[in-house]
Design a protein around this motif. Structure first.
Motif, PDB file in Angstrom:
ATOM      1  N   SER A   1       6.169   1.455   1.614  1.00 48.49           N
ATOM      2  CA  SER A   1       6.258   2.741   2.319  1.00 48.49           C
ATOM      3  C   SER A   1       5.578   3.843   1.512  1.00 48.49           C
ATOM      4  CB  SER A   1       7.712   3.103   2.600  1.00 48.49           C
ATOM      5  OG  SER A   1       8.365   3.524   1.417  1.00 48.49           O
TER       6      SER A   1
ATOM      7  N   ARG B   1       2.417   4.718   0.128  1.00 45.66           N
ATOM      8  CA  ARG B   1       1.047   4.213   0.289  1.00 45.66           C
ATOM      9  C   ARG B   1       0.015   5.317   0.190  1.00 45.66           C
ATOM     10  NH1 ARG B   1       2.192   3.665   5.870  1.00 45.66           N
ATOM     11  NH2 ARG B   1       3.750   2.191   5.195  1.00 45.66           N
TER      12      ARG B   1
ATOM     13  N   ILE C   1      -4.807  12.666   3.145  1.00 44.02           N
ATOM     14  CA  ILE C   1      -4.613  14.122   3.119  1.00 44.02           C
ATOM     15  C   ILE C   1      -4.088  14.590   1.759  1.00 44.02           C
ATOM     16  CG2 ILE C   1      -4.374  14.465   5.605  1.00 44.02           C
ATOM     17  CD1 ILE C   1      -1.374  14.274   5.365  1.00 44.02           C
ATOM     18  N   ASP C   2      -3.182  13.828   1.165  1.00 47.40           N
ATOM     19  CA  ASP C   2      -2.638  14.237  -0.134  1.00 47.40           C
ATOM     20  C   ASP C   2      -3.673  14.053  -1.243  1.00 47.40           C
ATOM     21  OD1 ASP C   2       0.232  14.979   0.432  1.00 47.40           O
ATOM     22  OD2 ASP C   2       0.206  12.998   1.318  1.00 47.40           O
TER      23      ASP C   2
ATOM     24  N   ILE D   1       1.829   9.095  -0.531  1.00 47.73           N
ATOM     25  CA  ILE D   1       2.539  10.151   0.187  1.00 47.73           C
ATOM     26  C   ILE D   1       3.603  10.809  -0.686  1.00 47.73           C
ATOM     27  CG2 ILE D   1       2.164   9.105   2.473  1.00 47.73           C
ATOM     28  CD1 ILE D   1       5.173   8.305   2.385  1.00 47.73           C
ATOM     29  N   HIS D   2       3.965  10.173  -1.815  1.00 42.60           N
ATOM     30  CA  HIS D   2       4.918  10.791  -2.741  1.00 42.60           C
ATOM     31  C   HIS D   2       4.228  11.421  -3.938  1.00 42.60           C
ATOM     32  CE1 HIS D   2       8.003   8.117  -0.697  1.00 42.60           C
ATOM     33  NE2 HIS D   2       8.426   9.352  -0.520  1.00 42.60           N
TER      34      HIS D   2
ATOM     35  N   THR E   1     -13.146   9.835   3.034  1.00 42.25           N
ATOM     36  CA  THR E   1     -11.799   9.446   3.463  1.00 42.25           C
ATOM     37  C   THR E   1     -11.334  10.200   4.707  1.00 42.25           C
ATOM     38  OG1 THR E   1      -9.583   8.829   2.662  1.00 42.25           O
ATOM     39  CG2 THR E   1     -10.411  10.969   1.962  1.00 42.25           C
TER      40      THR E   1
ATOM     41  N   GLY F   1       6.749  -7.780   5.754  1.00 40.14           N
ATOM     42  CA  GLY F   1       7.058  -6.685   6.664  1.00 40.14           C
ATOM     43  C   GLY F   1       5.893  -5.771   6.981  1.00 40.14           C
ATOM     44  N   LEU F   2       4.740  -6.008   6.379  1.00 40.70           N
ATOM     45  CA  LEU F   2       3.583  -5.153   6.687  1.00 40.70           C
ATOM     46  C   LEU F   2       3.198  -5.341   8.149  1.00 40.70           C
ATOM     47  CD1 LEU F   2       0.930  -5.283   3.825  1.00 40.70           C
ATOM     48  CD2 LEU F   2       2.387  -3.365   4.475  1.00 40.70           C
ATOM     49  N   GLU F   3       2.896  -4.232   8.819  1.00 42.65           N
ATOM     50  CA  GLU F   3       2.560  -4.318  10.241  1.00 42.65           C
ATOM     51  C   GLU F   3       1.621  -3.180  10.624  1.00 42.65           C
ATOM     52  OE1 GLU F   3       5.895  -3.307  12.823  1.00 42.65           O
ATOM     53  OE2 GLU F   3       7.054  -2.804  11.053  1.00 42.65           O
ATOM     54  N   LYS F   4       1.379  -3.052  11.909  1.00 41.72           N
ATOM     55  CA  LYS F   4       0.367  -2.120  12.397  1.00 41.72           C
ATOM     56  C   LYS F   4       0.635  -0.687  11.962  1.00 41.72           C
ATOM     57  CE  LYS F   4      -1.434   0.455  16.062  1.00 41.72           C
ATOM     58  NZ  LYS F   4      -0.973   1.747  16.605  1.00 41.72           N
ATOM     59  N   ARG F   5       1.916  -0.274  11.940  1.00 40.58           N
ATOM     60  CA  ARG F   5       2.166   1.122  11.596  1.00 40.58           C
ATOM     61  C   ARG F   5       1.865   1.434  10.147  1.00 40.58           C
ATOM     62  NH1 ARG F   5       8.438   2.523  10.583  1.00 40.58           N
ATOM     63  NH2 ARG F   5       9.164   0.494   9.945  1.00 40.58           N
ATOM     64  N   ASP F   6       1.658   0.403   9.321  1.00 38.19           N
ATOM     65  CA  ASP F   6       1.294   0.621   7.923  1.00 38.19           C
ATOM     66  C   ASP F   6      -0.208   0.855   7.741  1.00 38.19           C
ATOM     67  OD1 ASP F   6       3.954   0.196   6.758  1.00 38.19           O
ATOM     68  OD2 ASP F   6       3.720  -1.817   7.592  1.00 38.19           O
TER      69      ASP F   6
ATOM     70  N   HIS G   1      -4.675   6.182   7.264  1.00 40.24           N
ATOM     71  CA  HIS G   1      -6.063   6.618   7.086  1.00 40.24           C
ATOM     72  C   HIS G   1      -6.601   6.128   5.741  1.00 40.24           C
ATOM     73  CE1 HIS G   1      -4.863   8.564  10.588  1.00 40.24           C
ATOM     74  NE2 HIS G   1      -4.544   9.749  10.126  1.00 40.24           N
TER      75      HIS G   1
END
Lengths: 239, 213
Positions: free
Chosen positions: B57, B59, B63-64, B83-84, B101, B139-144, B147
């Protein structure tokens, strides 16, 4: 007070807060920067299938733009138009640099606990958005880029970012038409590149209204051939 | 643009793998290792995602990463941020000069919007990303699939806010190299795009190398 018969309701959103709503296809929200200097970071999801969500690169590259204004469409990762900008008095909204987090807000504004400041406490966009997404069963894995309404960041030829001061004046307005059943998460924390150390997030006024579906001569549909195809794909989704 | 060469020799790499156009690569790069992608024939796009290997989660965030470095393009010195706000990798050498990017990855759906609805069935990066994520499991899937970085891709933005796709600044043998600051899961789609003049409509292989230093 408004006299527009299509207005469904109006409300104010204080600075530093979070708000969300599933805007049904055929509705729109007009945001008014009542005091000037507002920033609203907006995230977009297809409310009928949350795994379909706003995609910043698809939005920018299909319209050959790095800023957003009237005529632009906000694309999902599935090639459909989640929302489109049907009115804008500002001319530039920032899609590039995201939103604040706990560390950045603390570094810039210092401690601001609820115990002493009550609802004027210091918040940050990352935490507010994470909690709001959880209300829909989502979490940080579902974070996307935000559209930062009322804020402008110029990219110099070197690639360097320059935040533009005093970009949005009091009374500025922008209107987002919902072209699908679109969950919008709105956060009014300050733009992450806004200077200053004083915590002074600005409020916005929200006007939610019913609007017609985009006609054949809709300005967003016609602004680029890509958008014509985007609306075709969106309309097929609802057949 | 400043170009920075690496002192590392390919013969000393502990891992070398060719990734053909239209194919993908998923691999865990350990903290302290050095990771290189080589644009073997020039003007290819290596669409790349990065994840904290111990918490997917957390990743890569385009933007950051851009905001924290205060500029749009990625090159030597760029810290690839999560993201953190953690640094997954730092770019330590770059003979190409800049990488994108904001252009994202091609998909069947975005090809329909950008080029023609009839392009739906052409192969695209996000097909590769999702397939490799699912095959990797955990558990990796499309929502992961968020960008990505487009190594070797040239997507200039003007001060007036226009975004264009230009011929690449890359050339055969150009490379970008990064040091893993954390254990990082790397997911690459070597872009199969046949509709974009950036790669002269000719997608070509890249090579990935890893050194234990």
């Amino acid at each position: 007070m408004t006299t527009d018969p299509f207005v469904l309701w109006e409300e104010s959103l204080p600075g530093g807060s979070i708000w969300s709503h599933v805007f049904k296809r055929g509705t729109a929200v007009r945001l008014t920067d009542t005091m000037g200097g507002a920033n609203v970071s907006v995230l977009f999801y297809n409310a009928d299938n949350f795994v379909e969500r706003y995609n910043m690169p698809d939005t920018l590259k299909s319209q050959h733009t790095a800023h957003l204004t009237t005529g632009h469409c906000l694309y999902s990762d599935m090639g459909r138009v989640l929302a489109s900008i049907t009115h804008d008095s500002v001319g530039w909204h920032d899609p590039l640099v995201g939103f604040s987090n706990r560390a950045s807000a603390l570094a810039q504004y210092g401690e601001g606990p609820y115990q002493t400041l009550r609802n004027g406490w210091h918040t940050n966009a990352h935490d507010l958005i994470a909690v709001e997404l959880a209300k829909y069963g989502m979490n940080e894995r579902d974070f996307t880029a935000s559209v930062n309404l009322f804020s402008k960041v110029v990219v110099e030829d070197s690639g360097a970012f320059r935040y533009v001061l005093d970009h949005s004046l009091a009374g500025s307005t922008v209107e987002l038409r919902s072209d699908m059943n679109t969950l919008m998460i709105l956060c009014t924390c300050p733009h992450p590149m806004a200077p200053g150390v004083e915590w002074a997030p600005q409020p916005v006024r929200l006007t939610i209204k019913r609007v017609p579906l985009p006609a054949a001569d809709d300005a967003c549909r016609l602004s680029r051939p890509e958008n014509g195809r985007g609306f075709t794909l969106t309309e097929r989704y609802f057949l | 643009m400043s170009l920075v060469q690496s002192p590392l020799a390919p013969e000393q790499a502990i891992y070398r793998q060719m990734v053909l156009a239209g194919e993908g690569w998923i691999h865990e790069v350990k903290q302290g290792q050095t990771f290189r992608i080589v644009d073997l024939e020039g003007n290819q796009a290596a669409d790349t995602l990065f994840f904290n290997a111990h918490d997917y989660s957390d990743r890569y965030s385009a933007i950051d990463t851009m905001r924290e470095q205060g500029s749009l393009y990625l090159t030597t010195g760029t810290a690839l941020k999560t993201i953190h706000g953690r640094t997954l990798m730092t770019i330590v050498a770059d003979t190409c000069g800049r990488h994108d990017t904001v252009g994202g990855a091609c998909s069947m759906e975005s090809n329909m919007v950008r080029y023609a609805i009839e392009k739906r069935s052409m192969h695209a990066c996000r097909q590769t990303f999702v397939q490799l994520a699912l095959e990797w499991g955990e558990g990796l899937e499309k929502r992961d699939i968020t960008h990505n970085v487009n190594f070797f891709m040239n997507v200039p933005v003007t001060p007036a806010g226009k975004l264009t796709f230009e011929d690449g600044v890359s050339a055969p043998g150009k490379y970008v190299e990064m040091r893993a600051e954390m254990d990082t899961l790397v997911l690459i789609s070597n872009c199969p795009q046949l509709n974009n003049p950036c790669n002269a409509y000719n997608p070509t292989p890249v090579e990935v190398l890893i050194w234990d230093v």
